[in-house]
Design a protein around this motif. Structure first.
Motif, PDB file in Angstrom:
ATOM      1  N   LYS A 117      -6.032   2.968  -4.240  1.00 55.27           N
ATOM      2  CA  LYS A 117      -6.618   4.037  -3.467  1.00 55.27           C
ATOM      3  C   LYS A 117      -6.750   5.220  -4.540  1.00 55.27           C
ATOM      4  O   LYS A 117      -5.741   6.223  -4.856  1.00 55.27           O
ATOM      5  N   GLY A 150      -9.259   1.946   1.120  1.00 49.85           N
ATOM      6  CA  GLY A 150      -9.366   2.940   1.295  1.00 49.85           C
ATOM      7  C   GLY A 150     -10.813   3.231   2.202  1.00 49.85           C
ATOM      8  O   GLY A 150     -11.856   3.164   1.101  1.00 49.85           O
ATOM      9  N   ASP A 157       0.589  -1.420   0.103  1.00 46.18           N
ATOM     10  CA  ASP A 157       0.157   0.278  -0.171  1.00 46.18           C
ATOM     11  C   ASP A 157       1.114   1.520   0.046  1.00 46.18           C
ATOM     12  O   ASP A 157       1.212   1.814  -1.022  1.00 46.18           O
ATOM     13  N   CYS A 179     -14.896   4.947  -5.444  1.00 51.49           N
ATOM     14  CA  CYS A 179     -14.573   3.215  -5.178  1.00 51.49           C
ATOM     15  C   CYS A 179     -15.126   1.953  -5.983  1.00 51.49           C
ATOM     16  O   CYS A 179     -14.469   1.332  -6.741  1.00 51.49           O
TER      17      CYS A 179
END
Length: 405
Positions: A293, A321, A269, A333
């Motif tokens: 993200k 996220g 990440d 998203c």
């Protein structure tokens, strides 16, 4: 006699009417969140933070036809360096003025232009990108996933369990599974000094939710290599679904060595902000998957570029996220998840779906709610989320207008 070639047919180029931007409205909001999230780095900035640090920012972009598109972002302090104050400044003084007179249909060109104008403000860029896609979708009556070339699909959800005392973490995990049907959870862990408590927490959660639920762990850079290996070996019989970013984002060698051990799939990440980071991680064999993200990669295009690199390298992806308290962010998203060629793992935006804190400025679409641990992207035009502008203005710390006047 040589025959003359026939003339080429005349090609008529049809163009869509421009979606010309005439106004940008920027509203930092003071939203009271009751659910506090903690990582190994500390408490995620929210309603208890100083004003203008961790407060969300609503961006409204209006076309000359009077159509409005919205985006909303919250600075992920202390995860990245942007704050509410810096996001507003970037939008007010750089990105907003540059958008006036631009054609929102050219959003793939607008993003790099804004990035060159003021680099390293990915959260602010993501908010603009959401608003532009919402504007174009509403103008032409298409949901964003269709604009991105995707299809409406079922999205399994991953619930990120905040770092808290063990009883609180167990209670949150069991609620996610029993009340919302979530089949994948991620336990926040770290720092290294707490490794024994982390092991105990995992085992307690596993005993409560059973072995049919996937459980990953995420120390958010809070471990070193030896601690990570110690924890994974202690949990060898407990089936760790994945380990996410256990060590510092710059420790590529440590990540490579960890992955070589094969103790659990390694998701990255914090080390993967841009596509160029992904290239380096792949070249050095540092990961089995990527956490994508919107706000760390500047919006839809950045996420999709990273996903393409991951797919080409045979890596898994997931949408991270948590979108805490924001239906707009959760919808964004869901739309990008639905556009990716290779379906990602379970996505993490469940906290944006009114499961812990209700969104105070938007009402969830009837087809955008958790059902048996999953959700589908809204099918209405744009992002599919309608904003109550009066509610937003009642929460605004300030309102800034950028227009062509």
């Amino acid at each position: 006699m040589t025959s003359q070639p026939s003339a080429l047919p005349t090609v008529r180029v049809e163009t869509l009417p421009a979606v010309t931007i005439r106004r940008v409205e920027i509203m930092p909001l003071k939203v009271q969140l009751t659910f506090r999230r903690t990582l190994s780095k500390g408490v995620v900035a929210g309603d208890d933070a100083r004003p203008w640090v961790g407060d969300p920012v609503l961006i409204r972009v209006e076309s000359t036809d009077g159509v409005v598109g919205c985006g909303q972002v919250r600075p992920p302090t202390p995860w990245l360096g942007e704050t509410t104050d810096s996001i507003v400044a970037a939008l007010r003084h750089y990105y907003g003025p540059a958008l006036i007179g631009a054609n929102a249909l050219e959003r793939e060109l607008i993003g790099p232009m804004l990035e060159r104008l003021l680099p390293a403000n990915s959260v602010a860029l993501a908010g603009v990108d959401m608003a532009l896609h919402d504007l174009v979708g509403r103008t032409y009556g298409l949901p964003v996933y269709a604009l991105l070339g995707g299809t409406r699909r079922v999205i399994p959800l991953d619930w990120s369990i905040s770092l808290n005392p063990i009883d609180s973490m167990v209670a949150e995990a069991t609620r996610a599974v029993s009340e919302f049907g979530v089949r994948t959870i991620c336990l926040k862990m770290g720092p290294s000094a707490h490794w024994q408590e982390d092991i105990a927490t995992f085992k307690r959660v596993r005993s409560e939710v059973g072995h049919e639920v996937e459980i990953g762990i995420d120390p958010n850079e809070g471990y070193d290599l030896s601690t990570t290996l110690r924890v994974l070996r202690a949990l060898e019989d407990e089936h760790v679904a994945y380990v996410e970013q256990p060590m510092h984002r710059d420790d590529h060698e440590g990540l490579r060595l960890l992955r070589a051990q094969g103790a659990a799939p390694l998701l990255i990440d914090e080390s993967a902000i841009h596509a160029s980071d992904v290239q380096r991680l792949i070249a050095h064999g540092c990961c089995d998957g990527l956490v994508l993200k919107l706000w760390k990669s500047g919006g839809f295009s950045g996420v999709r570029r990273m996903a393409t690199l991951a797919e080409a390298a045979g890596l898994q992806t997931t949408l991270g996220g948590v979108a805490h308290g924001s239906l707009i962010e959760a919808a964004a998203c869901a739309h990008v998840y639905s556009s990716l060629a290779v379906q990602p793992m379970a996505a993490e935006f469940v906290l944006g779906l009114n499961v812990v804190d209700n969104d105070p400025i938007a009402t969830p679409a009837s087809d955008f709610a958790v059902s048996d641990g999953s959700v589908c992207a809204p099918s209405a035009p744009g992002l599919g989320i309608d904003v109550d502008i009066d509610a937003a203005r009642s929460l605004a710390l300030a309102t800034f207008i950028v227009d062509d006047v």
